[in-house]
Design a protein around this motif. Structure first.
Motif, PDB file in Angstrom:
ATOM      1  N   ASP A 226       2.393   1.889  -3.337  1.00 14.61           N
ATOM      2  CA  ASP A 226       1.414   2.399  -4.300  1.00 14.61           C
ATOM      3  C   ASP A 226       1.256   3.917  -4.219  1.00 14.61           C
ATOM      4  O   ASP A 226       0.738   4.540  -5.152  1.00 14.61           O
ATOM      5  CB  ASP A 226       0.050   1.733  -4.063  1.00 14.61           C
ATOM      6  CG  ASP A 226       0.040   0.276  -4.513  1.00 14.61           C
ATOM      7  OD1 ASP A 226       0.915  -0.108  -5.317  1.00 14.61           O
ATOM      8  OD2 ASP A 226      -0.836  -0.480  -4.036  1.00 14.61           O
TER       9      ASP A 226
ATOM     10  N   ASN B   4       0.836  -1.209   0.000  1.00 11.51           N
ATOM     11  CA  ASN B   4       0.000   0.000   0.000  1.00 11.51           C
ATOM     12  C   ASN B   4       0.868   1.255   0.000  1.00 11.51           C
ATOM     13  O   ASN B   4       0.565   2.238  -0.689  1.00 11.51           O
ATOM     14  CB  ASN B   4      -0.919   0.007   1.229  1.00 11.51           C
ATOM     15  CG  ASN B   4      -1.971  -1.088   1.169  1.00 11.51           C
ATOM     16  OD1 ASN B   4      -2.344  -1.545   0.092  1.00 11.51           O
ATOM     17  ND2 ASN B   4      -2.445  -1.517   2.322  1.00 11.51           N
TER      18      ASN B   4
ATOM     19  N   CYS C 131       6.597   1.566  -9.979  1.00  9.91           N
ATOM     20  CA  CYS C 131       6.233   0.333 -10.681  1.00  9.91           C
ATOM     21  C   CYS C 131       7.421  -0.273 -11.418  1.00  9.91           C
ATOM     22  O   CYS C 131       7.375  -0.499 -12.636  1.00  9.91           O
ATOM     23  CB  CYS C 131       5.074   0.580 -11.640  1.00  9.91           C
ATOM     24  SG  CYS C 131       3.548   1.033 -10.803  1.00  9.91           S
TER      25      CYS C 131
END
Length: 327
Positions: free
Chosen positions: A94, A91, A100
């Motif tokens: 993110d 989390n 990414c």
């Protein structure tokens, strides 16, 4: 990257006991039969996939466990808690821009698809030894360690099939306590899977603390036991009773049933076993905690009919004639 997406809900080591002389198992859907390898049956794609929970959902999960008195299970403290820490880590990642990377994406996927499947593989390695011992010699001496492993196997197999998971999922979907928590379907499924892990341990420890008896049945008939994609059958369980039967080979079935001991004797014996846990391999159990029985053909056929009735979708057998015997 080795993603494990074929999640077997009936152990392959277990099903291989039904292999015939060409190392195939017979599969029956109630209509037609066909031979198969165990790797091609009793699995569901992504069945045990863990979708990360949000921070709020994690807090709710932990409170839910406390209310159910499941927060003191070793599964929660040594396994699930670490999973939730990793979920919180995902989390956090993110929220970071340009997070990414290929490595992070691969890590998330591997954790999501592999974690529970790997956990189950470790557990299977532990109790497969005693299962194989009983199959080879149905009247084997059963140690306290074997007893613990057999109780584990009953609970392990009982709680990991799609039918059981979906029943728990249905209960959660209809429960008012989940309203307003904005669970997606994958998140609620992940929540349910984690909850089941803690609940199954509680069932395991409860059965041991109440010294449930194990009956081992040797099939001496010409008809073999069949099994299914939900192999624990004749299931009865509530707050006061737990009963289940489970074929472990074409010639052996085991049964878990409440014992006839008085409460005070159960307490003294559990205290003795707990004190001598390190010597569990050397403590051999006798009647009525472990008993041995034989079954004739008529009894086997009746049990096979109940196994068929309890199937989810498929029945598994060593020979077609075993299936024909219940038609």
């Amino acid at each position: 990257m080795n993603l494990k997406r074929k999640h077997h809900f009936v152990s392959q080591f277990y099903l291989k006991s039904w292999y015939n002389n060409v190392e195939k198992i017979i599969v029956w859907d109630g209509d037609k039969t066909f031979p198969s390898l165990t790797k091609s049956i009793a699995y569901e794609k992504d069945l045990y996939k863990l979708t990360p929970l949000t921070s709020y959902q994690i807090s709710f999960f932990e409170e839910h466990l406390r209310q159910m008195s499941l927060d003191n299970t070793s599964t929660y403290n040594y396994v699930i808690r670490n999973i939730l820490v990793i979920h919180n880590g995902f989390n956090f990642l993110d929220t970071i821009e340009n997070n990414c990377s290929e490595e992070i994406v691969d890590l998330k996927k591997k954790f999501s698809f592999n974690f529970l499947e790997d956990k189950f593989a470790v557990e299977e390695a532990e109790f497969s030894k005693v299962i194989k011992k009983i199959i080879l010699k149905p009247k084997s001496k059963i140690s306290l360690y074997d007893y613990y492993a057999l109780i584990h196997f009953f609970v392990f197999q009982l709680f990991k099939t799609p039918r059981k998971i979906n029943r728990f999922l249905d209960v959660n979907q209809q429960s008012p306590i989940f309203k307003g928590l904005d669970f997606t379907q994958p998140e609620l499924r992940s929540y349910t899977l984690l909850f089941i892990q803690c609940l199954s341990e509680r069932a395991h420890t409860s059965l041991i603390s109440r010294l449930y008896s194990i009956k081992i049945y040797n099939n001496i008939s010409d008809i073999n036991f069949i099994t299914s994609d939900d192999p624990c059958f004749n299931q009865k369980f509530d707050e006061n009773e737990f009963f289940v039967q489970l074929p472990i080979s074409p010639k052996v079935m085991i049964e878990l049933v409440a014992n006839p001991y008085e409460e005070e004797y159960i307490k003294s014996m559990t205290a003795y076993f707990k004190f001598h846990k390190k010597e569990a391999d050397n403590i051999i159990l006798t009647e009525p905690l472990v008993t041995f029985h034989e079954l004739e053909q008529t009894e086997v056929i009746e049990l096979n009919k109940k196994i068929f009735e309890n199937k989810d979708r498929f029945v598994y057998a060593q020979t077609i004639s075993d299936i024909d015997s219940i038609n």
